[in-house]
Every structure is written in C-alpha cells, then in structure tokens.
Design an enzyme around this catalytic site. Structure first.
Site, PDB file in Angstrom:
ATOM      1  N   LYS A 195      -4.522  49.998 -30.301  1.00 27.75           N
ATOM      2  CA  LYS A 195      -3.009  50.083 -30.146  1.00 27.75           C
ATOM      3  C   LYS A 195      -2.399  48.528 -30.448  1.00 27.75           C
ATOM      4  O   LYS A 195      -2.416  48.025 -29.310  1.00 27.75           O
ATOM      5  CB  LYS A 195      -2.665  51.007 -29.083  1.00 27.75           C
ATOM      6  CG  LYS A 195      -1.263  51.207 -29.053  1.00 27.75           C
ATOM      7  CD  LYS A 195      -0.333  51.555 -28.028  1.00 27.75           C
ATOM      8  CE  LYS A 195      -0.032  50.430 -27.174  1.00 27.75           C
ATOM      9  NZ  LYS A 195       0.971  49.553 -27.783  1.00 27.75           N
ATOM     10  N   GLU A 274      -7.413  44.834 -16.843  1.00 22.16           N
ATOM     11  CA  GLU A 274      -6.688  43.677 -16.491  1.00 22.16           C
ATOM     12  C   GLU A 274      -5.460  43.545 -16.325  1.00 22.16           C
ATOM     13  O   GLU A 274      -4.744  43.924 -17.378  1.00 22.16           O
ATOM     14  CB  GLU A 274      -7.133  42.705 -17.635  1.00 22.16           C
ATOM     15  CG  GLU A 274      -6.917  41.133 -17.095  1.00 22.16           C
ATOM     16  CD  GLU A 274      -5.714  40.528 -17.642  1.00 22.16           C
ATOM     17  OE1 GLU A 274      -4.694  40.421 -16.915  1.00 22.16           O
ATOM     18  OE2 GLU A 274      -5.734  40.293 -18.850  1.00 22.16           O
ATOM     19  N   CYS A 308      -0.542  36.288 -17.807  1.00 22.46           N
ATOM     20  CA  CYS A 308      -0.830  36.991 -16.677  1.00 22.46           C
ATOM     21  C   CYS A 308      -1.798  36.158 -15.339  1.00 22.46           C
ATOM     22  O   CYS A 308      -1.705  36.391 -14.232  1.00 22.46           O
ATOM     23  CB  CYS A 308      -1.606  38.177 -16.683  1.00 22.46           C
ATOM     24  SG  CYS A 308      -3.248  37.899 -17.987  1.00 22.46           S
ATOM     25  N   GLU A 403       6.032  39.248 -10.884  1.00 23.32           N
ATOM     26  CA  GLU A 403       5.558  38.185 -11.933  1.00 23.32           C
ATOM     27  C   GLU A 403       6.926  37.973 -12.482  1.00 23.32           C
ATOM     28  O   GLU A 403       7.504  38.698 -13.271  1.00 23.32           O
ATOM     29  CB  GLU A 403       4.576  38.461 -12.814  1.00 23.32           C
ATOM     30  CG  GLU A 403       3.229  38.462 -12.403  1.00 23.32           C
ATOM     31  CD  GLU A 403       2.280  38.857 -13.499  1.00 23.32           C
ATOM     32  OE1 GLU A 403       1.529  37.861 -13.884  1.00 23.32           O
ATOM     33  OE2 GLU A 403       2.285  39.803 -13.915  1.00 23.32           O
TER      34      GLU A 403
END
Length: 499
Positions: A195, A274, A308, A403
């Site tokens: 995807k 992850e 990340c 974040e």
C-alpha cells in the site's frame, strides 16, 4: 533568522522531467499490469515545496486490493519454490538498476516528499543497501539438526516463506520504507502487496517499474495506491482481514498500529510493527559539546524533523545548558530553507498542512507555558515552517507526550543522571534514544537503562541495513534489517524422522 523562501508557492501544474521518463508511473500495479482504479477515480500528488500538481494516481479501494492479494497468492505458488540463488540474482539485478537510476529516483523523492536532494540521495544509498543485503541473505536461510533424546529419532528444522505479505509504508522515507520490507520478503520467497503512501506514491511505483524491467514475475509485487480517507481505511482493513495474507508489516503511528493489530486478530497473521517514538537526546556535562551540537543538528532536522527516530526532546545538563543552547541556536539560525531541488538547501517543507500546523501548535503551547524562542518559531509560505529552537521547556510541555514530527528542537534542563533517566523512561513508547558523554562507565550504564530498542552513544545516525531496527513498549515489535531481518518473513518447520 533562518533563510526562508519567498514567493515559492506557485500552484497549478508542472511536469516532472526525468532522464528516464519510464520511471514516472501514474497507475497501480496488479498481476503484472499497470492499472487504473475500477471506477477510474484518481487523486492528485503535489510538489511539497511549490504546491504544484505533478500528476495523479488511481484512488483504489477494497476490490482492487482483493485482486492484488489474489494475484500475489497465485504467484506465490511458483515464487516460493524458486531457489535462493534465483531470488538473489533477481534482487542483485534490481539493486544495479536502482543504482543506475539514482539521479531520477532522488528527484522523485525530493519533489513528492520535500527533502533536499542530498538527503534523497542519501536515502537511496540506504534503501538500495537493503536490496543488496537481502539478496545475499536469500541463500542463507539455514535450517538445523537437533539431537533427539530418543535413539530412533532424528530432528530437522527447515525455514520456509510465510506466504503473501502486506506491506504498509509511510511517506517520510519513500524508498527506504519500501525496500526495508520488500527486500526480505522477496528474498525469503514471499510475494507482496504494497500500500503506497498517498503523499509519496511515485517512488514506490518507480521501484516497482524497475523490478518489472529486471524480470520479477507478474504477481510477485503488487502496488495499491489510494487517497487518505475512506479508501485508505478500506484498503488497510482488507489487507488485515483477508485470510490469504499471512504477514503484515506496518510502519506508522502507534494509534494506527493498534487499529491494524485489532483488525488482524481474527486471522492471526504474523506481524511486525515499527510505530511511533519520542526519542530523547541527552547531553551530559562531560560531553564533547561541539560533537553533541553536530549530532543534534543531524538527528533533529534530517527530513525536516519528520522521522520516527529523530530527537523529540533534547535534555542538556545544567552545567553546559547555556553553552549548548547558544551553539545550537547559532547553527540553526544559518539554515537555508527552500525547494530541495535548489543548490545549498538544508531544510525542505513539511509534507502536509496537518504536519505544519502541529509544529505551530507545539510552539504556541510551549511559549504560553513559559518556553523561550531562541530562533525560528513562525510558519512560512505553504508547507514551510522555520527551523526552531525552544529553550527552558516547562513541565508538561506537548513534546513530553507527542512527537512533533517537525523542525522543532526543544531543550530541557536536568541536573542528575537519575533524574533524566526517570523522565525519558516514563514515556509509553521506546523506539530510539541518544546521549553524549565522555565517561565510559556512564556510556554502558545509561545505554543499558534507556528503555528503547536502539541507542546512539555519541552517535546521531544509527540506521543501517546491516543492523536490526525496531522498538519496544508501544513502539512496536519485530526487527527490520540485519542478520535476523529475513526471519520476520519466514516460519520454522520441524520434521521428525523415525529411523
């Protein structure tokens, strides 16, 4: 103040000029054919710096995803029976093709993602390395013989591909997030349905085009493109709930990871996630401050802070806080921000309005709570936001729990090792962490106590294709890359012989 672009937002449309125009593909890829959505619907993709439309891709949904899964399942019957040497040879051909087309691929990444061209080329060196690494791993999927406790029994284990794999990748590393998952899947003998991220679909389509050209059979790789919203949700749900899919690998937010894990529960797929992080970057009083500043710049502002594992909270010992803050702010103040295709650009735009607005919100809320702006702190044109350094971050700042995913360096003070470890380990996520210290004993002690999956010790760049990548706690599970990376796409089978 940082050099920000002026009159950069143009709107309208622009052609993406490449040396190899075959790499600019505006269709999905199912069963070896480049296809439109069943209903012919599309969605536009924009140059993140100029906001011009560079093209459109199919807005696919559940039906097309099911076709891709069925195609992968049919191809799996033959692909899983190929030798490791055959798969190694094809992956090596793909690696060479990717290397030969670096200039065009880097341009595609920069235009659709926004990062500077030098960073795009660096990403390609990293991402192509996964193809090279796992090409070699394809021939090393060893089994074992295990001594039996009984005299008339012989135990043997072999490793086999898990099956059809669903790969859901994010936009922040358009090439590396694809190859880090696709390379081990193909090396193991699995087939894949990818995807592609809505923000950056062209990189994954270009990689797939090269895979087609070097000879990967139809159905082995399939790519679904879809817009954010209902279609994306439908595609994700089909990948999770379809029982033909035996493995799902996802990189993205913890919130979405939990949703996908729940959707996969009925079919009990093999999973590797992850997920989000909140990386601490700690500067102890005995650190080399110049190296720590360089590390903070590389770790925090790479990809405009949209990684990340980039530093989200920078903790600096009280004894060196003012000096570190001054040096960091002085360097950030000289940043050149703009279109990543231009010479000398160090920082590009954010990928979308939501990302830009989140940075602005974090700056606003931190200032209201008492933080001081040392440099930056304002939105620019379009998707740009000034690289920003905030000092004297108060208790309960937004970065404590979220974040930022943008070019905001938040500087916290601390006085003791115990204090800073308690603060950073209170986070429910644990992907990466960094610290700088000249004390060898402390290096071992702090590295062992940090509750993260990866630690940079006097080092800010930790990602490599030869080492395991992944987190703990709510940052997910499973590892990508390194000697064990192919294991995520294989299963062990025990064979017990009576003799």
């Amino acid at each position: 103040m940082p050099q920000m672009p002026k009159d950069i937002v143009k709107g309208g449309k622009e052609a993406l000029s490449l040396k190899n125009n075959d790499l600019f593909v505006q269709k999905g890829y199912i069963n070896g054919a480049w296809v439109d959505a069943d209903n012919k619907s599309t969605f536009p993709v924009h140059n993140k710096a100029t906001q011009t439309e560079i093209g459109s891709v199919p807005n696919m949904g559940k039906a097309e995803t099911k076709k891709a899964i069925d195609s992968a399942n049919e191809a799996y019957k033959e692909w899983s029976q190929t030798t490791g040497k055959h798969r190694q040879d094809l992956l090596t051909k793909l690696f060479n093709a990717l290397q030969e087309n670096t200039e065009d691929l880097a341009k595609i990444i920069t235009v659709e993602n926004g990062k500077p061209l030098a960073e795009s080329k660096g990403e390609l060196a990293y991402s192509n390395g996964f193809i090279e690494w796992f090409a070699a791993e394809a021939t090393r999927t060893y089994g074992k013989t295990i001594p039996a406790p009984l005299p008339n029994v012989r135990n043997v284990t072999i490793r086999q591909p898990v099956g059809v794999c669903a790969l859901i990748t994010p936009w922040n590393f358009p090439a590396a997030m694809i190859t880090r998952k696709l390379a081990p899947a193909l090396a193991a003998g699995c087939t894949a349905v990818i995807k592609a991220p809505a923000e950056t679909p062209y990189t994954s389509l270009a990689i797939t085009k090269l895979a087609e050209q070097v000879g990967f059979p139809k159905g082995v790789i399939n790519v679904i493109t879809c817009a954010k919203g209902e279609n994306e949700a439908a595609v994700g749900k089909e990948l999770c709930e379809n029982s033909i899919v035996r493995k799902l690998s996802f990189t993205g937010s913890t919130r979405v990871g939990k949703l996908l894990m729940n959707q996969c529960s009925n079919s009990l797929k093999k999973l590797s996630f992850e997920l989000g992080g909140n990386a601490p970057f700690i500067v102890f009083g005995d650190a080399d401050l110049d190296k720590a500043v360089e590390g903070a710049l590389a770790c925090k502002f790479r990809g405009a802070g949209q990684t990340c594992i980039c530093a989200n909270r920078i903790f600096v010992h009280d004894s060196v806080y003012d000096e570190f803050a001054s040096k960091l702010a002085a360097r950030v103040d000289k940043f050149k921000v703009g279109n990543g295709l231009e010479e000398g650009i160090q920082l590009g735009p954010l990928v979308n309005e939501a990302g830009r607005d989140k940075v602005a919100d974090h700056v606003k809320r931190s200032k209201e709570a008492g933080a001081e702006v040392l440099v930056g702190g304002k939105a620019g044109e379009g998707l740009f936001y000034e690289p920003t350094v905030l000092a004297n971050i108060p208790e309960h700042a937004p970065m404590d729990d979220e974040e930022t995913f943008g070019p905001l360096a938040a500087l916290y003070r601390f006085k003791t090792e115990e204090e800073v470890l308690a603060k950073v380990n209170a986070s429910p996520v644990g992907l990466a962490g960094y610290f700088y210290s000249g004390d060898v004993a402390r290096c071992f002690r702090v590295a062992e106590r940090l509750e993260v999956g990866m630690v940079g010790i006097n080092a800010a760049i930790i990602s490599q294709n030869v080492v395991p990548f992944g987190g703990i706690k709510e940052s997910g599970f499973g590892r990508e890359g390194g000697p064990g990376g192919i294991d995520e796409y294989m299963v062990d089978k025990l064979m017990v012989f009576g003799v």
